[in-house]
Enzyme design. Structure first.
Site, PDB file in Angstrom:
ATOM      1  N   GLU A   1       0.822  -1.210   0.000  1.00 32.22           N
ATOM      2  CA  GLU A   1       0.000   0.000   0.000  1.00 32.22           C
ATOM      3  C   GLU A   1       0.859   1.264   0.000  1.00 32.22           C
ATOM      4  OE1 GLU A   1      -3.725  -0.494   2.481  1.00 32.22           O
ATOM      5  OE2 GLU A   1      -2.527  -2.153   3.249  1.00 32.22           O
TER       6      GLU A   1
ATOM      7  N   SER B   1      -6.471  -2.891   2.138  1.00 27.32           N
ATOM      8  CA  SER B   1      -6.884  -2.483   0.791  1.00 27.32           C
ATOM      9  C   SER B   1      -7.377  -3.652  -0.058  1.00 27.32           C
ATOM     10  CB  SER B   1      -5.740  -1.765   0.060  1.00 27.32           C
ATOM     11  OG  SER B   1      -5.462  -0.530   0.679  1.00 27.32           O
TER      12      SER B   1
ATOM     13  N   SER C   1     -11.144  10.046   0.918  1.00 23.97           N
ATOM     14  CA  SER C   1     -11.273   8.835   1.730  1.00 23.97           C
ATOM     15  C   SER C   1     -12.456   8.936   2.683  1.00 23.97           C
ATOM     16  CB  SER C   1      -9.991   8.578   2.525  1.00 23.97           C
ATOM     17  OG  SER C   1      -8.916   8.281   1.674  1.00 23.97           O
TER      18      SER C   1
END
EC number: 6.3.2.4
Length: 352
Positions: free
Chosen positions: A14, A183, A318
């Site tokens: 990530e 993720s 986000s």
């Protein structure tokens, strides 16, 4: 001015997501109310584990492009500039960032840092440990099984029996997940024995520990938590998408998922989710911030706790910052609150 060490990059899959989060946070520190108070010192960890500050870190922060370097035999020689930092803001997603490892290092450095400590970070990262803790706390979850890489790669005599046990315990469809990745990396939705076998083998290539969860027909909703000993919950957000599940591509490709804030839910369901989010946060002794994800089965009214993320994505789009924006805490104020919470927790620890 308070010198904030913005720690980003890291040795995980990530890495690129961390760069985007860091850029958004750095921008928030330049806004009115923060720019007079804070000086941001970017500190970049490349994919090989070397730490960089100064012009190199600033360049990566601005461009969003990872630094391509060979393994540095002296990578544990930290930049001298780090000694000037008053409080750290780690925004390292995934292993070697939100799993307690960096938190342990910062604890040994005896400096304040944003987010959960070693315990909350490590338990929150490992899906099996997390689910065990939530079970003990009486928080409802979907049916699941935990298995190890050694079981999956045990050979033709044992592996079929493992799959038999999974099929006897859980119904299809189910989800196979590496226990320590974020993720949605390495996750697969399976409906048949062959898909199960392939997914287990793939998950084992990512992690020694694997969790298999029974699928439910549910709405996916999320709640953000902010605070230390007296945490508060945000409004609820809902994720909708057309793909099989909320995988990596859907999460990070613009237009493939929609975030609906606030989610259209009955008041009693909203309240219950917020209470469960705070309880999950406190169960792990988390601090600073967390995003807690749930399944809401509209047909039955059931709510299942899916997972907690103690260092969620922090880009301007986000879910975590957007939830707090909808709750009345804009992005620049949110990063200021997080730094203040980090300082308060550190001072309380010293007093203890």
């Amino acid at each position: 001015m308070i010198k904030v060490g913005l720690l980003f990059g890291g040795c995980s899959g990530e890495h690129e997501v961390s760069l985007v989060s860091a850029k958004a946070i750095a921008s928030a520190f330049t806004q009115a109310g923060n720019i007079e108070k804070y000086q941001v010192i970017p500190v970049y960890i490349d994919k090989q584990g070397s730490w960089h500050s100064g012009e190199t870190a600033q360049q990566v922060l601005e461009t969003g492009q990872p630094l391509e370097t060979a393994v540095n035999p002296n990578r544990w020689q930290f930049p001298a500039q780090l000694s000037q930092i008053d409080v750290w803001f780690p925004i390292l997603h995934g292993p070697n960032g939100e799993d307690g490892t960096v938190q342990g290092l910062l604890t040994l450095m005896q400096v304040p840092y944003v987010g959960s400590g070693v315990l909350g970070s490590s338990v929150g990262m490992d899906k099996i440990a997390m689910k065990t803790a939530f079970t003990e706390a009486g928080l409802p979850q979907v049916k699941y099984m935990a298995v190890s890489r050694s079981q999956v790669w045990s050979g033709p005599c044992v592996f079929p029996k493992l799959c038999d046990e999974i099929e006897d315990t859980l119904e299809y469809p189910c989800f196979v997940k590496p226990a320590n990745l974020g993720s949605s990396v390495g996750i697969a939705k399976v409906r048949t024995r062959q898909e199960l076998e392939n997914a287990l083998d793939n998950a084992a290539s990512y992690d020694r520990r694997i969790v298999i969860e029974e699928g439910v027909n549910a709405r996916e909703v999320e709640c953000a938590v902010l605070g230390n000993d007296y945490p508060k919950a945000s409004v609820i957000g809902e994720i909708t998408f057309d793909s099989e599940f909320y995988d990596y591509e859907t999460k990070y490709t613009e237009g493939l998922a929609q975030l609906n804030i606030p989610a259209q839910l009955p008041d009693e369901v909203t309240t219950q989710i917020q209470e469960m989010a705070v309880k999950a946060f406190q169960t792990l002794d988390a601090s600073g911030l967390s995003r807690v994800d749930f399944f809401y089965v509209e047909a039955t009214g059931e709510i299942f706790l899916n997972e907690i993320n103690t260092l969620p994505g922090f880009t301007s789009t986000s879910m975590y910052p957007r939830l707090w924006g909808a709750t009345g805490v804009p992005f620049p104020e949110l990063v200021d609150k997080l730094v203040t919470l980090a300082q308060e927790r550190y001072q309380e620890g010293e007093a203890g």
